[in-house]
Design a protein around this motif. Structure first.
Motif, PDB file in Angstrom:
ATOM      1  N   ALA A 171      -4.741  13.888 -10.920  1.00 20.97           N
ATOM      2  CA  ALA A 171      -3.325  13.804 -11.271  1.00 20.97           C
ATOM      3  C   ALA A 171      -2.456  14.118 -10.049  1.00 20.97           C
ATOM      4  O   ALA A 171      -2.876  14.812  -9.121  1.00 20.97           O
ATOM      5  CB  ALA A 171      -3.000  14.764 -12.402  1.00 20.97           C
ATOM      6  N   SER A 172      -1.250  13.600 -10.040  1.00 23.19           N
ATOM      7  CA  SER A 172      -0.325  13.799  -8.918  1.00 23.19           C
ATOM      8  C   SER A 172       0.288  15.188  -8.984  1.00 23.19           C
ATOM      9  O   SER A 172      -0.037  16.001  -9.865  1.00 23.19           O
ATOM     10  CB  SER A 172       0.777  12.738  -8.955  1.00 23.19           C
ATOM     11  N   GLY A 173       1.194  15.452  -8.062  1.00 22.09           N
ATOM     12  CA  GLY A 173       1.836  16.759  -8.038  1.00 22.09           C
ATOM     13  C   GLY A 173       2.772  16.985  -9.201  1.00 22.09           C
ATOM     14  O   GLY A 173       3.199  18.121  -9.441  1.00 22.09           O
ATOM     15  N   TYR A 174       3.090  15.945  -9.969  1.00 22.39           N
ATOM     16  CA  TYR A 174       3.934  16.091 -11.159  1.00 22.39           C
ATOM     17  C   TYR A 174       3.119  16.031 -12.439  1.00 22.39           C
ATOM     18  O   TYR A 174       3.696  16.065 -13.524  1.00 22.39           O
ATOM     19  CB  TYR A 174       4.993  14.983 -11.193  1.00 22.39           C
ATOM     20  N   GLY A 175       1.787  15.956 -12.330  1.00 22.30           N
ATOM     21  CA  GLY A 175       0.948  15.862 -13.516  1.00 22.30           C
ATOM     22  C   GLY A 175       0.781  14.420 -13.978  1.00 22.30           C
ATOM     23  O   GLY A 175       1.298  13.463 -13.362  1.00 22.30           O
ATOM     24  N   HIS A 176       0.092  14.266 -15.109  1.00 22.55           N
ATOM     25  CA  HIS A 176      -0.147  12.935 -15.668  1.00 22.55           C
ATOM     26  C   HIS A 176      -0.287  13.070 -17.180  1.00 22.55           C
ATOM     27  O   HIS A 176      -0.843  14.044 -17.688  1.00 22.55           O
ATOM     28  CB  HIS A 176      -1.424  12.326 -15.088  1.00 22.55           C
ATOM     29  N   VAL A 177       0.237  12.060 -17.903  1.00 22.04           N
ATOM     30  CA  VAL A 177       0.104  12.017 -19.360  1.00 22.04           C
ATOM     31  C   VAL A 177      -0.484  10.675 -19.756  1.00 22.04           C
ATOM     32  O   VAL A 177      -0.252   9.656 -19.078  1.00 22.04           O
ATOM     33  CB  VAL A 177       1.461  12.234 -20.062  1.00 22.04           C
ATOM     34  N   ALA A 178      -1.261  10.681 -20.847  1.00 25.12           N
ATOM     35  CA  ALA A 178      -1.881   9.474 -21.377  1.00 25.12           C
ATOM     36  C   ALA A 178      -1.995   9.638 -22.883  1.00 25.12           C
ATOM     37  O   ALA A 178      -1.801  10.728 -23.434  1.00 25.12           O
ATOM     38  CB  ALA A 178      -3.251   9.239 -20.746  1.00 25.12           C
ATOM     39  N   THR A 236       0.831  -1.210   0.000  1.00 25.54           N
ATOM     40  CA  THR A 236       0.000   0.000   0.000  1.00 25.54           C
ATOM     41  C   THR A 236       0.862   1.255   0.000  1.00 25.54           C
ATOM     42  O   THR A 236       0.597   2.214  -0.748  1.00 25.54           O
ATOM     43  CB  THR A 236      -0.925  -0.010   1.223  1.00 25.54           C
ATOM     44  N   ALA A 237       1.909   1.226   0.851  1.00 27.44           N
ATOM     45  CA  ALA A 237       2.789   2.392   0.901  1.00 27.44           C
ATOM     46  C   ALA A 237       3.497   2.601  -0.431  1.00 27.44           C
ATOM     47  O   ALA A 237       3.666   3.743  -0.896  1.00 27.44           O
ATOM     48  CB  ALA A 237       3.812   2.214   2.023  1.00 27.44           C
ATOM     49  N   THR A 238       3.907   1.494  -1.068  1.00 27.53           N
ATOM     50  CA  THR A 238       4.578   1.611  -2.369  1.00 27.53           C
ATOM     51  C   THR A 238       3.635   2.163  -3.426  1.00 27.53           C
ATOM     52  O   THR A 238       4.018   2.994  -4.264  1.00 27.53           O
ATOM     53  CB  THR A 238       5.118   0.242  -2.804  1.00 27.53           C
ATOM     54  N   ALA A 239       2.386   1.696  -3.383  1.00 26.29           N
ATOM     55  CA  ALA A 239       1.409   2.190  -4.363  1.00 26.29           C
ATOM     56  C   ALA A 239       1.140   3.678  -4.179  1.00 26.29           C
ATOM     57  O   ALA A 239       1.049   4.435  -5.164  1.00 26.29           O
ATOM     58  CB  ALA A 239       0.115   1.392  -4.227  1.00 26.29           C
ATOM     59  N   ILE A 240       1.028   4.094  -2.928  1.00 24.21           N
ATOM     60  CA  ILE A 240       0.805   5.518  -2.679  1.00 24.21           C
ATOM     61  C   ILE A 240       2.000   6.345  -3.144  1.00 24.21           C
ATOM     62  O   ILE A 240       1.841   7.428  -3.726  1.00 24.21           O
ATOM     63  CB  ILE A 240       0.516   5.742  -1.181  1.00 24.21           C
ATOM     64  N   TYR A 241       3.197   5.791  -2.910  1.00 28.32           N
ATOM     65  CA  TYR A 241       4.397   6.512  -3.341  1.00 28.32           C
ATOM     66  C   TYR A 241       4.408   6.691  -4.854  1.00 28.32           C
ATOM     67  O   TYR A 241       4.662   7.783  -5.362  1.00 28.32           O
ATOM     68  CB  TYR A 241       5.644   5.752  -2.882  1.00 28.32           C
ATOM     69  N   HIS A 242       4.147   5.612  -5.582  1.00 29.33           N
ATOM     70  CA  HIS A 242       4.158   5.727  -7.049  1.00 29.33           C
ATOM     71  C   HIS A 242       3.024   6.607  -7.549  1.00 29.33           C
ATOM     72  O   HIS A 242       3.182   7.309  -8.555  1.00 29.33           O
ATOM     73  CB  HIS A 242       4.057   4.336  -7.670  1.00 29.33           C
ATOM     74  N   GLN A 243       1.883   6.541  -6.888  1.00 34.60           N
ATOM     75  CA  GLN A 243       0.770   7.378  -7.325  1.00 34.60           C
ATOM     76  C   GLN A 243       1.080   8.856  -7.116  1.00 34.60           C
ATOM     77  O   GLN A 243       0.787   9.695  -7.983  1.00 34.60           O
ATOM     78  CB  GLN A 243      -0.499   6.992  -6.556  1.00 34.60           C
ATOM     79  N   HIS A 244       1.692   9.168  -5.989  1.00 36.64           N
ATOM     80  CA  HIS A 244       2.035  10.567  -5.718  1.00 36.64           C
ATOM     81  C   HIS A 244       3.180  11.055  -6.592  1.00 36.64           C
ATOM     82  O   HIS A 244       3.322  12.263  -6.800  1.00 36.64           O
ATOM     83  CB  HIS A 244       2.390  10.741  -4.241  1.00 36.64           C
ATOM     84  N   ASN A 245       4.011  10.103  -7.051  1.00 41.53           N
ATOM     85  CA  ASN A 245       5.145  10.482  -7.882  1.00 41.53           C
ATOM     86  C   ASN A 245       4.901  10.183  -9.355  1.00 41.53           C
ATOM     87  O   ASN A 245       5.852  10.145 -10.136  1.00 41.53           O
ATOM     88  CB  ASN A 245       6.410   9.754  -7.413  1.00 41.53           C
ATOM     89  N   ASP A 246       3.662   9.978  -9.724  1.00 37.86           N
ATOM     90  CA  ASP A 246       3.352   9.725 -11.131  1.00 37.86           C
ATOM     91  C   ASP A 246       3.706  10.950 -11.959  1.00 37.86           C
ATOM     92  O   ASP A 246       3.421  12.086 -11.580  1.00 37.86           O
ATOM     93  CB  ASP A 246       1.863   9.411 -11.269  1.00 37.86           C
ATOM     94  N   GLY A 247       4.324  10.705 -13.117  1.00 43.79           N
ATOM     95  CA  GLY A 247       4.726  11.800 -13.988  1.00 43.79           C
ATOM     96  C   GLY A 247       6.074  12.383 -13.640  1.00 43.79           C
ATOM     97  O   GLY A 247       6.514  13.342 -14.288  1.00 43.79           O
ATOM     98  N   TYR A 248       6.762  11.825 -12.646  1.00 38.91           N
ATOM     99  CA  TYR A 248       8.051  12.369 -12.250  1.00 38.91           C
ATOM    100  C   TYR A 248       9.143  11.794 -13.139  1.00 38.91           C
ATOM    101  O   TYR A 248       9.189  10.604 -13.420  1.00 38.91           O
ATOM    102  CB  TYR A 248       8.337  12.039 -10.783  1.00 38.91           C
ATOM    103  N   ASP A 249      10.045  12.688 -13.596  1.00 39.12           N
ATOM    104  CA  ASP A 249      11.164  12.281 -14.436  1.00 39.12           C
ATOM    105  C   ASP A 249      12.460  12.505 -13.669  1.00 39.12           C
ATOM    106  O   ASP A 249      12.973  13.634 -13.610  1.00 39.12           O
ATOM    107  CB  ASP A 249      11.163  13.094 -15.738  1.00 39.12           C
ATOM    108  N   PRO A 250      13.010  11.451 -13.066  1.00 38.35           N
ATOM    109  CA  PRO A 250      14.245  11.640 -12.287  1.00 38.35           C
ATOM    110  C   PRO A 250      15.479  11.859 -13.148  1.00 38.35           C
ATOM    111  O   PRO A 250      16.533  12.224 -12.626  1.00 38.35           O
ATOM    112  CB  PRO A 250      14.352  10.324 -11.502  1.00 38.35           C
ATOM    113  N   PHE A 251      15.359  11.630 -14.466  1.00 32.44           N
ATOM    114  CA  PHE A 251      16.521  11.755 -15.342  1.00 32.44           C
ATOM    115  C   PHE A 251      16.686  13.156 -15.920  1.00 32.44           C
ATOM    116  O   PHE A 251      17.687  13.442 -16.565  1.00 32.44           O
ATOM    117  CB  PHE A 251      16.418  10.744 -16.486  1.00 32.44           C
ATOM    118  N   SER A 252      15.707  14.019 -15.711  1.00 34.68           N
ATOM    119  CA  SER A 252      15.803  15.365 -16.301  1.00 34.68           C
ATOM    120  C   SER A 252      16.697  16.282 -15.494  1.00 34.68           C
ATOM    121  O   SER A 252      17.259  17.257 -16.040  1.00 34.68           O
ATOM    122  CB  SER A 252      14.406  15.982 -16.393  1.00 34.68           C
TER     123      SER A 252
END
Length: 312
Positions: A260-267, A169-185
């Motif tokens: 959408a999360s704090g980083y937005g969402h694309v589809a 559950t914690a992992t799912a919440i983490y990924h949901q909140h960090n959806d749209g995040y690009d760590p490589f930019s």
């Protein structure tokens, strides 16, 4: 006339010479005190014969002591009568115990139990491999290496079903909140030619939008950044940006818009519904059976904070 008394004439020779013969002494008559004479005969005194001296006995020499035997290994002298013990070594083989034959019914029972154990073990291995290669494995904390747990599983010393559910559950919440995040930019947005794909985080919505749009059009997304930065990147790359739906196109949701999360969402827009909503394909969206690194389809409504970008 010859006389028989002449021994020289008649050839008779006595065994003993008459002169040498020992005659008893003449009796003598003595008078005792009582006046009675008694006949007394003198018996010649006989001396005991001297012992004959025989030859001296020669003693046989005693047996000499032989040289003692010396052990070649220990160097200790042993008497001749000592003999080393004779050791007979066995073959050192144990008798093979032949198990008693089981009844046919018992043999079939054991075969069934063995088959069930083997099938259960094989099923467990398949499940572990499945977890390591699917999104569910990411949610519960499995790493990509088979049969190895990630460090998050060992944060708690007691690992059980409840802890696994809590971590998932914690992992799912983490990924949901960090959806749209690009760590490589690294906070910098770049624009490329779009002939090859950029490095996108696997399982995120940006990874799927780039992959799916290339499958539909043959164009890779030429910019990087978080999902909320795709509108600015599309404009810098001279792509079309509009608030009206287009098929195919990439829909961009700004942070907080329609979940959408704090980083937005694309589809990716797959089709437009009759009511004006758009039918999209997504990844890392937690609805309709979706989740991190999972494919799902969601209908969104065009409106404020919703953009559509595409290549002409």
């Amino acid at each position: 006339m010859p006389s028989f008394d002449d021994p020289s004439r008649n050839g008779f020779r006595p065994l003993l010479d008459f002169k040498q013969a020992v005659l008893p002494a003449e009796p003598r008559f003595t008078t005792t005190r009582t006046g009675v004479s008694a006949h007394v005969c003198d018996i010649p005194e006989q001396k005991p014969a001297s012992p004959v001296i025989t030859r001296q006995l020669t003693l046989e020499p005693l047996p000499t002591t032989t040289r003692p035997l010396t052990d070649s290994l220990t160097g200790v002298s042993q008497p001749r009568s000592w003999r080393p013990p004779l050791v007979i070594k066995g073959e050192m083989k144990k008798l093979a115990l032949v198990p008693a034959a089981l009844p046919p019914a018992e043999q079939q029972k054991r075969h069934r139990i063995t088959n069930l154990i083997s099938m259960g073990f094989l099923l467990l291995v398949v499940m572990l491999m499945f977890l390591t290669a699917t999104p569910l494995g990411h949610d519960v904390g499995f790493s990509f290496q088979p049969f190895q747990f990630s460090n998050s599983l060992f944060r708690n010393s007691q690992i059980g079903p409840r802890s696994l559910v809590a971590q998932a559950t914690a992992t799912a919440i983490y990924h949901q909140h960090n959806d749209g995040y690009d760590p490589f930019s690294n906070g910098n947005q770049i624009i490329k030619d779009g002939l090859r794909t950029l490095n996108w985080p696997v399982g995120q919505c940006t990874y799927w939008a780039n992959l799916r749009y290339q499958q539909l059009t043959g164009y890779w997304i030429p910019w990087n950044g978080n999902a909320s930065q795709w509108v600015a990147g599309a404009r810098l790359a001279h792509w079309n940006v509009d608030t009206k739906p287009h098929v195919p196109s990439v829909m961009v949701l700004m942070p907080g818009v329609q979940g959408a999360s704090g980083y937005g969402h694309v589809a990716v827009v797959e089709s437009i519904n009759t009511d004006g909503s758009v039918h999209t394909s997504n990844m890392n969206w937690y609805s309709n059976g979706g989740g991190f690194d999972r494919y799902s389809t969601v209908d969104f409504t065009p409106g404020p904070g919703v953009y559509f970008v595409w290549h002409t």
